[in-house]
Design an enzyme around this catalytic site. Structure first.
Site, PDB file in Angstrom:
ATOM      1  CE1 TYR A  69      12.262   5.826 -35.927  1.00 47.97           C
ATOM      2  CE2 TYR A  69      10.606   4.326 -37.587  1.00 47.97           C
ATOM      3  CZ  TYR A  69      10.831   5.554 -37.008  1.00 47.97           C
ATOM      4  OH  TYR A  69       9.767   6.647 -37.246  1.00 47.97           O
ATOM      5  CB  SER A 215       1.951   9.900 -32.348  1.00 51.22           C
ATOM      6  OG  SER A 215       4.032   9.837 -32.167  1.00 51.22           O
ATOM      7  N   PRO A 216      -0.560   8.659 -33.873  1.00 48.93           N
ATOM      8  CG  PRO A 216      -1.695   6.882 -35.869  1.00 48.93           C
ATOM      9  CD  PRO A 216      -0.095   7.406 -34.893  1.00 48.93           C
ATOM     10  N   GLY A 220      -0.843   5.515 -26.622  1.00 48.33           N
ATOM     11  CA  GLY A 220      -1.327   4.581 -26.056  1.00 48.33           C
ATOM     12  C   GLY A 220      -2.509   5.277 -25.757  1.00 48.33           C
ATOM     13  CG  LEU A 221      -3.332  10.103 -23.405  1.00 48.75           C
ATOM     14  CD1 LEU A 221      -3.407   9.631 -22.627  1.00 48.75           C
ATOM     15  CD2 LEU A 221      -3.192  11.426 -24.087  1.00 48.75           C
ATOM     16  CG  LEU A 222      -5.894   9.902 -28.950  1.00 46.22           C
ATOM     17  CD1 LEU A 222      -5.591   9.999 -30.142  1.00 46.22           C
ATOM     18  CD2 LEU A 222      -6.986  10.365 -27.445  1.00 46.22           C
ATOM     19  N   GLY A 224      -7.641   5.073 -24.363  1.00 46.13           N
ATOM     20  CA  GLY A 224      -8.814   5.590 -23.314  1.00 46.13           C
ATOM     21  C   GLY A 224      -8.264   4.280 -21.685  1.00 46.13           C
TER      22      GLY A 224
END
Length: 329
Positions: A69, A215-216, A220-222, A224
């Site tokens: 990183y 990536s839980p 950011g997709l989950l 909404g």
């Protein structure tokens, strides 16, 4: 460091080390360095300090970083802030990772002093092999990790992105030295549940290995927000906007899950992302912990809020059903 009373700690694998069910992923502290660091906007020290403080005060007691990183910049930024916080961060734990690509196992012992230097005197509570791709096999890597354990330079050993066969090999090799393999850090989310089918999760449960889900929130997709405002996708920095989940067909496929998350968020008086994180750390008992990141204060507040309640068994099962219908096969 005060850990919130509502935040029960879990053992990391079969070790005595107690960790919160959520850690903080710190890839975003890379200061824009290198390809990996370029995924995120550059955060100033003050912003990093606020994110870490909110995390600590909300009950998170460990931070996940890596050599890769920002070529050590994330480790340095994390350690600098933790050291600056004094007693408040005295008990904060650090997990970091050795980068194996184009290296042999010997590099694990040869580069450990660089990692310790980057971490500015803080202990390496968990040291992981970041990927299964090196010029050496898992047994050779664990033999070198055992040297570091015996020298007291690291406290526990894990792996990352190891399939079932390699994870079992690493576990066996470390056990021969009298140490447990405590963790395997894997991609896992409501729409990426491959570890449930490929043997990794079953083997982890059998061997007492903690799965650390990265990536839980599917970057950011989950949450909404991209389903509600697809135009936000064009503002995303870095390559993540190119993934299939952010395409119109991907958004359409996962919409039923987003609808359910919104409904449960209203019922529990929390946010959709808090429902996601709560499900992730509770559906498989204590086996899975998660390391969401945070690039803003309110992300850190969202993360710790996920530790303040527990979904009912009925809702855990309902999410499981809908999640399976829309997840990547």
């Amino acid at each position: 460091m005060t850990v919130s009373s509502h935040t029960p700690l879990r053992n990391l694998g079969t070790s005595d080390l107690k960790i919160s069910a959520l850690g903080l992923g710190t890839w975003q502290f890379s200061k824009g360095n290198g390809f990996v660091g370029g995924f995120w906007p550059v955060l100033e020290k003050k912003e990093i300090e606020e994110i870490i403080q909110i995390s600590l005060r909300g009950g998170i007691n460990w931070f996940d970083t890596a050599e890769a990183y920002g070529k050590g910049k994330s480790e340095e930024a994390l350690a600098e802030v933790l050291n600056g916080l004094g007693d408040e961060a005295k008990e904060a734990l650090i997990a970091t990772k050795w980068w194996p690509v184009l290296r042999t196992a010997k590099s694990i012992t040869q580069t450990i002093d660089q990692r310790l230097q980057a971490l500015k005197g803080r202990a390496i509570d968990l040291y992981m092999v970041h990927q299964p791709f090196s010029f050496s096999n898992a047994t050779a890597e664990m033999n070198e990790m055992a040297v570091l354990l015996k020298e007291g330079k690291i406290n526990h050993v894990g792996v990352s992105n190891f399939n079932e066969r390699k994870m079992r090999e690493a576990h066996r090799a470390l056990k021969n030295h009298g140490f447990p393999l405590v963790s395997n850090q894997m991609k896992y989310s409501m729409i990426d549940r491959r570890i449930e089918k490929n043997g990794v999760l079953d083997a982890a449960k059998e061997l007492g290995i903690t799965i650390i889900a990265y990536s839980p929130l599917e970057q950011g997709l989950l949450t909404g927000k991209f389903h509600k405002k697809p135009e936000l996708i064009k503002n995303i920095t870095g390559p993540r906007k190119l993934s299939s989940g952010f395409k119109p067909s991907g958004l359409q496929r996962t919409q039923p899950l987003i609808d359910l998350l919104d409904q449960l968020a209203q019922e529990y008086h929390v946010s959709a992302s808090q429902i996601v994180l709560n499900w992730t750390i509770n559906f498989h008992g204590d086996t899975i912990v998660a390391i969401p990141g945070a690039t803003k204060k309110h992300h850190a507040e969202e993360n710790v809020g996920a530790l303040s309640f527990r979904l009912s068994d009925k809702h855990l099962a309902e999410i499981d059903r809908v999640s399976k219908e829309v997840s990547v096969k």
